[in-house]
Design a protein around this motif. Structure first.
Motif, PDB file in Angstrom:
ATOM      1  N   ASN A 154       1.105  -1.215  -0.051  1.00 25.14           N
ATOM      2  CA  ASN A 154       0.035  -0.126  -0.058  1.00 25.14           C
ATOM      3  C   ASN A 154       0.875   1.333  -0.169  1.00 25.14           C
ATOM      4  OD1 ASN A 154      -2.502  -1.010  -0.305  1.00 25.14           O
ATOM      5  ND2 ASN A 154      -2.796  -1.305   1.831  1.00 25.14           N
ATOM      6  N   ALA A 155       1.751   1.107  -0.981  1.00 25.93           N
ATOM      7  CA  ALA A 155       3.037   2.274  -0.718  1.00 25.93           C
ATOM      8  C   ALA A 155       2.372   3.770  -1.450  1.00 25.93           C
ATOM      9  CB  ALA A 155       3.883   1.826  -1.447  1.00 25.93           C
ATOM     10  N   ARG A 156       2.736   4.628  -0.999  1.00 25.57           N
ATOM     11  CA  ARG A 156       2.699   5.843  -1.779  1.00 25.57           C
ATOM     12  C   ARG A 156       3.403   5.960  -3.118  1.00 25.57           C
ATOM     13  NH1 ARG A 156      -0.113   9.717   1.278  1.00 25.57           N
ATOM     14  NH2 ARG A 156       0.683  11.398   0.099  1.00 25.57           N
ATOM     15  N   GLU A 157       3.196   6.991  -3.880  1.00 24.95           N
ATOM     16  CA  GLU A 157       3.837   6.937  -5.201  1.00 24.95           C
ATOM     17  C   GLU A 157       5.338   7.334  -4.809  1.00 24.95           C
ATOM     18  OE1 GLU A 157       4.105  10.853  -8.015  1.00 24.95           O
ATOM     19  OE2 GLU A 157       2.342  10.238  -6.916  1.00 24.95           O
ATOM     20  N   SER A 158       5.503   8.232  -3.995  1.00 26.12           N
ATOM     21  CA  SER A 158       6.970   8.777  -3.557  1.00 26.12           C
ATOM     22  C   SER A 158       7.672   7.615  -3.267  1.00 26.12           C
ATOM     23  CB  SER A 158       6.721   9.885  -2.519  1.00 26.12           C
ATOM     24  OG  SER A 158       6.499   9.302  -1.078  1.00 26.12           O
ATOM     25  N   VAL A 159       7.194   6.520  -2.193  1.00 27.34           N
ATOM     26  CA  VAL A 159       7.991   5.388  -1.452  1.00 27.34           C
ATOM     27  C   VAL A 159       8.429   4.576  -2.890  1.00 27.34           C
ATOM     28  CG1 VAL A 159       8.070   3.291  -0.260  1.00 27.34           C
ATOM     29  CG2 VAL A 159       6.788   5.538   0.357  1.00 27.34           C
ATOM     30  N   LEU A 160       7.306   4.380  -3.880  1.00 28.66           N
ATOM     31  CA  LEU A 160       7.748   3.542  -5.010  1.00 28.66           C
ATOM     32  C   LEU A 160       8.839   4.169  -5.860  1.00 28.66           C
ATOM     33  CD1 LEU A 160       4.203   2.743  -6.014  1.00 28.66           C
ATOM     34  CD2 LEU A 160       5.565   1.193  -5.049  1.00 28.66           C
ATOM     35  N   ALA A 161       8.878   5.486  -6.029  1.00 30.29           N
ATOM     36  CA  ALA A 161       9.716   6.088  -6.936  1.00 30.29           C
ATOM     37  C   ALA A 161      11.225   5.941  -6.142  1.00 30.29           C
ATOM     38  CB  ALA A 161       9.458   7.568  -7.114  1.00 30.29           C
ATOM     39  N   ASN A 162      11.247   6.333  -4.827  1.00 37.14           N
ATOM     40  CA  ASN A 162      12.323   6.124  -4.070  1.00 37.14           C
ATOM     41  C   ASN A 162      12.908   4.746  -4.152  1.00 37.14           C
ATOM     42  OD1 ASN A 162      12.531   8.819  -3.387  1.00 37.14           O
ATOM     43  ND2 ASN A 162      11.647   8.392  -1.335  1.00 37.14           N
ATOM     44  N   VAL A 163      12.389   3.779  -4.170  1.00 37.77           N
ATOM     45  CA  VAL A 163      13.088   2.482  -4.243  1.00 37.77           C
ATOM     46  C   VAL A 163      13.556   2.174  -5.788  1.00 37.77           C
ATOM     47  CG1 VAL A 163      12.602   0.112  -4.333  1.00 37.77           C
ATOM     48  CG2 VAL A 163      11.661   1.224  -2.465  1.00 37.77           C
ATOM     49  N   LEU A 164      12.663   2.497  -6.925  1.00 37.44           N
ATOM     50  CA  LEU A 164      13.145   2.586  -8.215  1.00 37.44           C
ATOM     51  C   LEU A 164      14.245   3.356  -8.457  1.00 37.44           C
ATOM     52  CD1 LEU A 164       9.769   2.711 -10.037  1.00 37.44           C
ATOM     53  CD2 LEU A 164      11.258   0.610  -9.815  1.00 37.44           C
ATOM     54  N   GLY A 165      14.336   4.726  -7.874  1.00 36.85           N
ATOM     55  CA  GLY A 165      15.638   5.486  -7.903  1.00 36.85           C
ATOM     56  C   GLY A 165      16.910   4.702  -7.388  1.00 36.85           C
ATOM     57  N   LYS A 166      16.807   3.639  -6.662  1.00 37.31           N
ATOM     58  CA  LYS A 166      18.284   3.134  -6.098  1.00 37.31           C
ATOM     59  C   LYS A 166      18.411   1.815  -6.871  1.00 37.31           C
ATOM     60  CE  LYS A 166      17.170   5.096  -1.473  1.00 37.31           C
ATOM     61  NZ  LYS A 166      16.467   4.521  -0.327  1.00 37.31           N
ATOM     62  N   LEU A 167      17.704   1.593  -8.141  1.00 39.24           N
ATOM     63  CA  LEU A 167      18.107   0.289  -8.921  1.00 39.24           C
ATOM     64  C   LEU A 167      19.452   0.415  -9.359  1.00 39.24           C
ATOM     65  CD1 LEU A 167      14.686  -0.350 -10.403  1.00 39.24           C
ATOM     66  CD2 LEU A 167      15.627  -1.595  -8.626  1.00 39.24           C
ATOM     67  N   PRO A 168      19.973  -0.674  -9.571  1.00 41.47           N
ATOM     68  CA  PRO A 168      21.499  -0.602 -10.140  1.00 41.47           C
ATOM     69  C   PRO A 168      21.017  -0.462 -11.716  1.00 41.47           C
ATOM     70  CG  PRO A 168      20.611  -2.886  -9.350  1.00 41.47           C
ATOM     71  CD  PRO A 168      19.862  -1.985  -9.080  1.00 41.47           C
ATOM     72  N   ASP A 169      22.396   0.542 -12.262  1.00 42.09           N
ATOM     73  CA  ASP A 169      22.244   0.878 -13.393  1.00 42.09           C
ATOM     74  C   ASP A 169      22.178  -0.282 -14.667  1.00 42.09           C
ATOM     75  OD1 ASP A 169      22.118   3.353 -12.406  1.00 42.09           O
ATOM     76  OD2 ASP A 169      24.441   3.661 -12.684  1.00 42.09           O
ATOM     77  N   HIS A 170      22.704  -1.362 -14.237  1.00 40.55           N
ATOM     78  CA  HIS A 170      22.754  -2.463 -15.275  1.00 40.55           C
ATOM     79  C   HIS A 170      21.374  -3.150 -15.521  1.00 40.55           C
ATOM     80  CE1 HIS A 170      22.805  -4.873 -11.715  1.00 40.55           C
ATOM     81  NE2 HIS A 170      22.307  -5.848 -12.644  1.00 40.55           N
ATOM     82  N   VAL A 171      20.457  -2.762 -14.645  1.00 38.48           N
ATOM     83  CA  VAL A 171      18.969  -3.142 -14.879  1.00 38.48           C
ATOM     84  C   VAL A 171      18.429  -2.323 -15.615  1.00 38.48           C
ATOM     85  CG1 VAL A 171      16.812  -3.499 -13.607  1.00 38.48           C
ATOM     86  CG2 VAL A 171      18.981  -4.046 -12.585  1.00 38.48           C
ATOM     87  N   SER A 172      17.746  -2.910 -16.990  1.00 40.06           N
ATOM     88  CA  SER A 172      16.837  -1.670 -17.591  1.00 40.06           C
ATOM     89  C   SER A 172      15.559  -2.201 -17.866  1.00 40.06           C
ATOM     90  CB  SER A 172      17.640  -2.064 -19.252  1.00 40.06           C
ATOM     91  OG  SER A 172      17.449  -3.415 -19.784  1.00 40.06           O
TER      92      SER A 172
END
Length: 162
Positions: free
Chosen positions: A86-104
């Protein structure tokens, strides 16, 4: 670098039993069928993903595993993110923003309203709320996932079950 983010809502779940916590709700048989259909669409449309992130709620976790099966993605590699329930959009975006760069190519399985809000923000479009097992695919031109906070993407396609 061109990146793909597919945002999927968990499939149809049971209504809660009296006193049952919302978190514990599970997929119906129809929901399991829905997830398999969505997984087939994902495979036909995008062939594969590099990473699957999911809410740990049973209904989202089983949806993620059924999607993974259709994508020939090892379910042991699914990352269950406790903050996605039940995450807010900001929480989802913060997790995505920490993904490794090799993941496309990333598949995110979660809950409304946060996932639909994230799609609206990333595409700058007013899209409909995701229905159970529905998905939006967003193409993003990002050097790193950290840039997610400052760029918008293009709604590539969507999938819904009538």
């Amino acid at each position: 670098m061109q990146r793909l983010l597919v945002i999927c809502r968990h499939a149809e779940s049971n209504d809660p039993f009296p006193l049952q916590p919302d978190f514990e709700r599970e997929l119906t048989k129809n929901g399991q069928h829905q997830a398999r259909i969505t997984g087939q669409w994902l495979r036909d449309t995008f062939q594969k993903v590099d990473m699957i992130l999911s809410s740990p709620a049973p209904r989202a976790g089983l949806t993620a595993r059924l999607l993974a099966d259709k994508l020939y993605f090892d379910e042991e590699r699914i990352e269950y993110v406790p903050d996605f329930y039940n995450a807010r959009e900001s929480v989802l975006a913060n997790v995505l923003g920490k993904l490794p760069d090799h993941v496309s190519r990333v598949l995110l399985v979660g809950h409304n309203p946060g996932i639909t809000s994230l799609v609206r923000t990333l595409t700058e479009q007013h899209v409909a709320y995701l229905e159970p097992a529905g998905a939006y695919a967003i193409k993003l031109d990002l050097d790193t996932w950290q840039d997610l906070h400052v760029k918008s993407g293009k709604l590539e396609s969507h999938f819904t079950q009538a």
